[in-house]
Write an enzyme that holds these catalytic residues in place. Structure first.
Site, mmCIF file in Angstrom:
data_model
loop_
_atom_site.group_PDB
_atom_site.id
_atom_site.type_symbol
_atom_site.label_atom_id
_atom_site.label_comp_id
_atom_site.label_asym_id
_atom_site.label_seq_id
_atom_site.Cartn_x
_atom_site.Cartn_y
_atom_site.Cartn_z
ATOM 1 N N HIS A 282 -62.074 -61.774 -36.461
ATOM 2 C CA HIS A 282 -61.033 -61.018 -37.156
ATOM 3 C C HIS A 282 -60.807 -61.497 -38.592
ATOM 4 O O HIS A 282 -60.381 -60.700 -39.436
ATOM 5 C CB HIS A 282 -59.704 -61.121 -36.402
ATOM 6 N N GLU B 130 -62.207 -60.330 -21.871
ATOM 7 C CA GLU B 130 -61.078 -59.673 -22.530
ATOM 8 C C GLU B 130 -60.953 -58.194 -22.162
ATOM 9 O O GLU B 130 -60.307 -57.439 -22.872
ATOM 10 C CB GLU B 130 -61.230 -59.794 -24.048
ATOM 11 N N ASP C 207 -56.116 -59.060 -25.483
ATOM 12 C CA ASP C 207 -57.059 -57.946 -25.352
ATOM 13 C C ASP C 207 -57.180 -57.489 -23.903
ATOM 14 O O ASP C 207 -57.418 -56.295 -23.638
ATOM 15 C CB ASP C 207 -58.430 -58.345 -25.890
#
Length: 322
Positions: free
Chosen positions: A113, A219, A245
């Site tokens: 990210h 996730e 997630d």
């Protein structure tokens, strides 16, 4: 301003540092310099007249820290040790240093990210190494070799691959992280930073096989259903549960307190432990670390640089009474 680095400057820099940092094996420059007078010799070839800081006569008792001195996280975890870690999202070397000084057992530099390039991740790694012996992992999106190899060649201690959902993705991760015959990692150890630019070429391949930690993040609902297949892939060391997630498949997205998500996490924990692989995960509440370790977790992340900065900033704001 240009900078030309000559070998004599490198020697002088090494000698200067050696007077301050321990190395019993590598500091006896008098063996290779005329008349056993390293200072006079270096001043002669460089034209520099700087006096040393520290006692050069004690050089044999000093030793610079090497990245090969970092504790082997993989072996520690496999031996049963419990480790607390934190994520680094801000791509800031100064922040990475502060987090390293706090004493976390492992730090994970985010490359999934974070708005950072490879050189930024390397700056963070170097910053951490300058103040701490904490192992440093890198988190990547998926299992692409093009994402994994540069990080391992840069010297990261392992890879955390986000959101794996199948045995095929797990095999791709192993191929990217391990040298043959287990994997297909390219042979750059003759010049890579991880192998000290080739100085450790004779030992690095064996060391990497022992020390590189390979982590598959679970996730998604698909990931939970494929836990047994992912864990069965030779070369996967740990399955790491990512609750936020995971909420996309259980309960309401983003709701970390939903009963359905809690049941899914408990189910995933049981399946991972039954597989014989290491269990890792992110703590929804850091206060629960003792209970999570008791349930069989080997590695738990309980904080991030961003989260701590937000919490500290909010707590530091003075609100005048109305």
């Amino acid at each position: 301003m240009s900078c030309t680095l000559r070998m004599e400057h490198i020697l002088l820099a090494r000698w200067s540092v050696a007077a301050l940092i321990p190395d019993p094996n590598e500091c006896d420059f008098s063996r290779k310099m005329p008349s056993g007078r390293p200072l006079a010799y270096l001043q002669k070839i460089t034209g520099l007249r700087s006096e040393p800081t520290g006692d050069f006569s004690r050089c044999r008792s000093h030793r610079p820290r090497r990245e090969t001195d970092v504790p082997n996280l993989r072996e520690r975890l496999l031996s049963g040790q419990k480790v607390q870690g934190a994520f680094l999202f801000l791509a800031c070397p100064d922040v990475a240093e502060i987090m390293a000084l706090a004493g976390y057992g492992v730090l994970i530099v985010d490359r999934e990210h974070a708005a950072a390039d490879l050189s930024g991740a390397l700056h963070e790694l170097r910053a951490i190494r300058s103040v701490s012996a904490a192992p440093v992992l890198a988190r990547v999106h998926g299992a692409a070799s093009s994402s994994v190899k540069p990080l391992l060649d840069a010297g990261f201690d392992g890879i955390v691959a986000a959101d794996l959902r199948s045995a095929a993705e797990a095999r791709a991760l192993v191929e990217a992280t391990h040298y043959p015959p287990l994997g297909r990692r390219g042979a750059q150890f003759t010049v890579s930073r991880a192998a000290r630019y080739g100085y450790d070429r004779a030992s690095y391949v064996d060391r990497a096989g022992r020390e590189i930690l390979v982590v598959a993040m679970i996730e998604s609902r698909e990931g939970v259903e494929a836990i047994a297949e992912i864990a069965a892939v030779d070369g996967i060391d740990m399955l790491f549960i990512g609750p936020l997630d995971l909420s996309s498949g259980y309960g309401r997205y983003g709701d970390l307190g939903s009963a359905e998500l809690k049941e899914a996490i408990a189910f995933a924990e049981q399946r991972i432990l039954a597989s014989g692989r290491l269990l890792g995960g992110a703590a929804i509440d850091p206060a629960n670390l003792p209970q999570m370790f008791d349930r069989g977790y080997s590695l738990i992340t309980s904080a991030s640089d961003t989260g701590l900065l937000v919490q500290g900033s909010k707590a530091a704001v003075y609100h005048a009474p109305h």
